[in-house]
Write an enzyme that holds these catalytic residues in place. Structure first.
Site, PDB file in Angstrom:
ATOM      1  N   PRO A   1       8.777   0.968   9.281  1.00 15.78           N
ATOM      2  CA  PRO A   1      10.228   0.949   9.588  1.00 15.78           C
ATOM      3  C   PRO A   1      10.469   1.384  11.036  1.00 15.78           C
ATOM      4  O   PRO A   1       9.950   2.409  11.473  1.00 15.78           O
ATOM      5  CB  PRO A   1      10.806   1.971   8.605  1.00 15.78           C
ATOM      6  CG  PRO A   1       9.767   2.143   7.551  1.00 15.78           C
ATOM      7  CD  PRO A   1       8.450   1.907   8.221  1.00 15.78           C
ATOM      8  N   GLU A   2      11.215   0.567  11.755  1.00 18.67           N
ATOM      9  CA  GLU A   2      11.540   0.871  13.148  1.00 18.67           C
ATOM     10  C   GLU A   2      12.999   1.325  13.236  1.00 18.67           C
ATOM     11  O   GLU A   2      13.728   1.277  12.250  1.00 18.67           O
ATOM     12  CB  GLU A   2      11.319  -0.375  14.019  1.00 18.67           C
ATOM     13  CG  GLU A   2       9.884  -0.889  14.018  1.00 18.67           C
ATOM     14  CD  GLU A   2       8.958  -0.031  14.876  1.00 18.67           C
ATOM     15  OE1 GLU A   2       9.447   0.890  15.556  1.00 18.67           O
ATOM     16  OE2 GLU A   2       7.749  -0.295  14.846  1.00 18.67           O
TER      17      GLU A   2
ATOM     18  N   HIS B   1       5.562   4.840  -6.825  1.00 15.83           N
ATOM     19  CA  HIS B   1       5.682   5.371  -5.468  1.00 15.83           C
ATOM     20  C   HIS B   1       7.064   5.945  -5.162  1.00 15.83           C
ATOM     21  O   HIS B   1       7.391   6.202  -4.009  1.00 15.83           O
ATOM     22  CB  HIS B   1       5.334   4.282  -4.455  1.00 15.83           C
ATOM     23  CG  HIS B   1       3.963   3.714  -4.654  1.00 15.83           C
ATOM     24  ND1 HIS B   1       2.820   4.467  -4.495  1.00 15.83           N
ATOM     25  CD2 HIS B   1       3.550   2.484  -5.040  1.00 15.83           C
ATOM     26  CE1 HIS B   1       1.761   3.716  -4.750  1.00 15.83           C
ATOM     27  NE2 HIS B   1       2.181   2.521  -5.090  1.00 15.83           N
TER      28      HIS B   1
ATOM     29  N   ARG C   1       2.517   4.907   1.010  1.00 18.93           N
ATOM     30  CA  ARG C   1       1.446   5.539   1.797  1.00 18.93           C
ATOM     31  C   ARG C   1       1.674   7.023   2.033  1.00 18.93           C
ATOM     32  O   ARG C   1       0.815   7.704   2.574  1.00 18.93           O
ATOM     33  CB  ARG C   1       1.267   4.789   3.121  1.00 18.93           C
ATOM     34  CG  ARG C   1       0.753   3.348   2.871  1.00 18.93           C
ATOM     35  CD  ARG C   1       0.520   2.600   4.147  1.00 18.93           C
ATOM     36  NE  ARG C   1      -0.545   3.206   4.945  1.00 18.93           N
ATOM     37  CZ  ARG C   1      -0.904   2.785   6.149  1.00 18.93           C
ATOM     38  NH1 ARG C   1      -0.274   1.752   6.682  1.00 18.93           N
ATOM     39  NH2 ARG C   1      -1.856   3.386   6.813  1.00 18.93           N
TER      40      ARG C   1
END
Ligand SMILES: [Zn+2]
Length: 269
Positions: free
Chosen positions: A2-3, A90, A108
């Site tokens: 994500p930016e 998750h 992650r």
């Protein structure tokens, strides 16, 4: 990953559902993210969310007694789900607010959920962040002053979060194309006029990505809206060997600071 545009899209998506509403419950299913989620966040139940701001790629939820700091890491996303929605493997963290649940999914586990009772700007993760590219503080004068005497390339300078925050590799490459500046140019040699062009290019590139992300959003998941946009419309990014959309010259790829950079040798000087 994500930016900045995706984080901003997420902020705009979730803020209307959180601001002014009380946190009903907090669920921590897996505290081991990049840093351990502090036990103190469980005591947030009852607090009213006053604002949802963004600083760089951090989301800051003002909860009155302090701020919840959220970061999406490498693979995180925030979405609003209906109460009773069964969490997936998750889905590590929930904030029940109003009639919705704000749910963090992070396969992650490089994301973060942190709590601070100090002004968030003073937090160790945030106080060293550079200027916000979409703010008025990022302008021709400030960029020119920041870059003065810097020996690094303008591409690497732009991507250095201690100077300018949140301009990732795609956005740096695209902005330099729009501004007609070769990525290898030494930052300190950028003229004031070219600084002005670059500021405009960075802002318009980020705004276009936010707009594209906002229109492709479902459930306010800031996942890959910007990425999809740039796969279709990129001027130079990931287009090595393909014709420049402006002049037809093959796009070149070089490596700077271990990151791929793409540019047109004719349009960018
Ligand atoms: Zn060209």
């Amino acid at each position: 990953m994500p930016e900045l545009p995706e984080v901003e899209v997420t902020r705009r998506g979730i803020a209307p559902h959180l601001v002014g509403r009380a946190i009903a419950a907090v669920a921590v299913r897996e505290p081991r993210l990049r840093w351990r989620i502090p036990a103190s966040v469980r005591s947030l139940a009852g607090c009213v969310v006053r604002s949802v701001r963004r600083r760089g790629k951090y989301l800051l939820l003002d909860c009155g007694d302090g701020h919840l700091i959220l970061h999406l890491g490498m693979s995180g996303s925030l979405r609003l789900v209906a109460p009773g929605t069964i969490p997936g493997k998750h889905d590590h963290f929930d904030l029940a607010v109003g009639n919705k649940i704000l749910r963090l999914r992070d396969p992650r586990r490089f994301g973060a959920v942190l709590w601070t009772t100090e002004p968030p700007e003073a937090h160790a993760l945030i106080r060293h962040l550079g200027v916000e590219p979409l703010s008025t503080a990022f302008n021709a004068g400030s960029l020119h002053a920041l870059a003065r005497a810097q020996r690094t390339s303008i591409k690497q300078f732009l991507m250095d979060g201690r100077r300018v925050v949140g301009v990732g590799n795609i956005y740096a490459s695209e902005s330099l194309f729009l501004a007609g500046i070769r990525p290898q140019t030494r930052a300190g040699r950028l003229s004031r006029a070219r600084s002005a062009k670059l500021v405009d290019a960075v802002k318009s590139t980020l705004r276009a990505a936010i707009k594209a992300g906002g229109s492709s959003l479902r459930d306010f998941v800031g996942s890959d809206g910007a990425q999809g946009y740039f796969q279709q419309c990129a001027w130079v990014y990931d287009r090595a060997g393909q014709d420049c959309r402006r002049c037809g010259t093959p796009i070149r790829r070089v490596v700077q600071g271990q990151r791929a950079t793409y540019y047109c040798p004719v349009c960018q000087r």
